[in-house]
Motif scaffolding. Structure first.
Motif, PDB file in Angstrom:
ATOM      1  N   TYR A 185      38.426  39.811  38.300  1.00 19.23           N
ATOM      2  CA  TYR A 185      39.652  40.517  37.906  1.00 19.23           C
ATOM      3  C   TYR A 185      40.309  41.179  39.114  1.00 19.23           C
ATOM      4  CZ  TYR A 185      42.636  43.964  35.603  1.00 19.23           C
ATOM      5  OH  TYR A 185      43.714  44.739  35.212  1.00 19.23           O
ATOM      6  N   ALA A 186      39.528  41.898  39.911  1.00 17.25           N
ATOM      7  CA  ALA A 186      40.095  42.589  41.071  1.00 17.25           C
ATOM      8  C   ALA A 186      40.660  41.593  42.077  1.00 17.25           C
ATOM      9  CB  ALA A 186      39.027  43.470  41.721  1.00 17.25           C
ATOM     10  N   PRO A 190      43.947  48.123  39.420  1.00 22.45           N
ATOM     11  CA  PRO A 190      42.910  47.092  39.276  1.00 22.45           C
ATOM     12  C   PRO A 190      41.635  47.402  40.043  1.00 22.45           C
ATOM     13  CG  PRO A 190      44.701  46.293  40.662  1.00 22.45           C
ATOM     14  CD  PRO A 190      45.179  47.563  40.021  1.00 22.45           C
ATOM     15  N   ALA A 208      34.333  41.710  36.719  1.00 31.31           N
ATOM     16  CA  ALA A 208      35.125  42.745  37.380  1.00 31.31           C
ATOM     17  C   ALA A 208      35.610  42.293  38.755  1.00 31.31           C
ATOM     18  CB  ALA A 208      34.307  44.023  37.511  1.00 31.31           C
ATOM     19  N   LEU A 209      34.762  41.619  39.504  1.00 32.39           N
ATOM     20  CA  LEU A 209      35.168  41.128  40.827  1.00 32.39           C
ATOM     21  C   LEU A 209      36.243  40.058  40.721  1.00 32.39           C
ATOM     22  CD1 LEU A 209      31.704  40.972  42.638  1.00 32.39           C
ATOM     23  CD2 LEU A 209      33.493  42.698  42.891  1.00 32.39           C
ATOM     24  N   GLN A 264      39.256  36.941  32.658  1.00 32.90           N
ATOM     25  CA  GLN A 264      38.012  37.679  32.889  1.00 32.90           C
ATOM     26  C   GLN A 264      37.104  37.619  31.668  1.00 32.90           C
ATOM     27  OE1 GLN A 264      38.565  41.868  33.399  1.00 32.90           O
ATOM     28  NE2 GLN A 264      36.390  42.313  33.600  1.00 32.90           N
ATOM     29  N   SER A 297      38.111  47.753  37.992  1.00 34.61           N
ATOM     30  CA  SER A 297      36.943  46.954  38.370  1.00 34.61           C
ATOM     31  C   SER A 297      35.765  47.840  38.745  1.00 34.61           C
ATOM     32  CB  SER A 297      37.307  46.026  39.532  1.00 34.61           C
ATOM     33  OG  SER A 297      38.320  45.120  39.149  1.00 34.61           O
TER      34      SER A 297
END
Length: 373
Positions: A64-65, A337, A61-62, A90, A341
């Motif tokens: 992706y963000a 986003p 998630a981090l 991701q 996330s």
């Protein structure tokens, strides 16, 4: 007249036989034993859950963000142009990390559950217990890997049939990419997400492969308007469609029932060959098939119901009502986003509790049924 106390009478033949054949292990006893393991060893269990399970989703998630926000700000790329390739990256990262950490975490949590009664429950012993559990899992990495691959492949095959049927009935997540702001659309997406949680999770890297495939189907299907471009759900699915869905559901049901105690047998036995666990696990599951099915699926359905009420419904309301208003207010797409996330991190943290709970329940069920032959 003197009253005769029934319990003082000798047992009849039928009653004695019934008591001898009655199961001595109950669902309540296994559930109580599961909770007792949590109470006795919370620190190593939660540490293992965070490191081995939650960290996979959090890192993904981090990443992706960070990539989405950097691309939208520095590279001046649009959200829609970046979303697909960032999501695929991701999934690749999560698959690479999860293939290892889920394997070790599954074995370590199971080892703690199997040896909970003999381990010291003092807080200062938590680190030693955690290292011992991780070491025991690493010594059995070959059978754990074989079990994960077999289970993941069977569940993935079952998901093919289930997804095929649900897609044609407009009840799969790949039919939707966005949540529209009307109440009917929000309710529909809650139902679809609840259905998606019913089949078992095949585990990394199969989970990420399945998620990437479903995302690809959603993009190829033109479902960017939350289902607006699709006709109503199929009222009468074809026999072939129903057969595929039923076969997938039966395969998932049988696989989860027969193989749910695989890690428990591997971690209880000495390190051995990659497939030495299979026959004993199947034998034990088959000898208690309906009890294992009822108990394991009962726990699963209870966790799904809790997840829908505490996570799925609030997220759908947030996505359908709050986020569009924020996007309109800031006149930018960066809230998407960020919130995606945030949802993923929240789900990963919850998984740090629910995944160990399921593993501990399976291990305690294995111990109970092994002694109830």
């Amino acid at each position: 007249m003197q009253q005769v106390i029934p319990s003082a009478l000798p047992l009849s033949g039928e009653r004695a036989a019934a008591e001898r054949t009655a199961p001595s292990v109950t669902f309540g006893a296994v559930l109580q034993s599961t909770l007792a393991v949590f109470v006795r060893h919370p620190l190593p269990i939660l540490a293992c859950g965070l490191v081995c399970f939650a960290s996979v989703g959090i890192v993904g998630a981090l990443v992706y963000a960070a990539l989405m926000l950097h691309g939208m700000a520095a590279a001046q790329s649009s959200y829609f142009a970046l979303a697909a390739r960032t999501f695929y990256l991701q999934m690749q990262i999560q698959a690479a990390i999860g293939a290892l950490t889920f394997l070790v975490g599954r074995g370590a949590i199971t080892w703690i559950a199997l040896h909970a009664s003999t381990l010291a429950d003092a807080p200062q012993r938590a680190r030693a217990i955690l290292w011992a559990a991780l070491g025991a899992a690493l010594r059995r990495w070959q059978p754990l890997l074989a079990a994960s691959l077999l289970y993941g492949a069977l569940i993935t095959v079952s998901l093919v049939g289930i997804t095929w049927m649900l897609r044609e009935m407009r009840l799969d997540l790949s039919n939707y990419r966005w949540v529209r702001r009307d109440a009917n659309s929000i309710l529909n997406i809650v139902v679809v997400r609840a259905i998606a949680q019913l089949p078992p999770d095949p585990g990394s890297p199969f989970t990420e492969l399945y998620s990437a495939t479903r995302y690809y189907l959603a993009r190829q299907g033109g479902s960017s308007l939350g289902g607006m471009l699709y006709p109503p759900a199929v009222a009468r699915p074809s026999p072939l469609l129903l057969l595929a869905g039923l076969a997938g559901a039966l395969l998932a049901f049988a696989t989860e029932t027969l193989l749910c105690m695989r890690a428990a047998h591997i971690m209880r036995a000495p390190p051995s060959g990659p497939l030495r666990w299979l026959t004993p696990t199947l034998r034990l599951s088959l000898s208690h098939f309906w009890r294992v099915a009822a108990w394991r699926w009962g726990v699963r359905l209870a966790l799904v119901a809790l997840s829908v009420a505490a996570l799925t419904l609030p997220i759908a309301l947030h996505q359908g009502v709050v986020i569009p208003l924020v996007v309109n207010e800031v006149r930018a797409y960066w809230p998407y986003p960020v919130n995606i996330s945030a949802y993923a991190i929240g789900a990963a943290l919850i998984g740090a509790f629910t995944i160990p709970f399921g593993l501990i329940f399976e291990a305690r069920m294995y111990l109970a049924l092994s002694q109830d032959r």
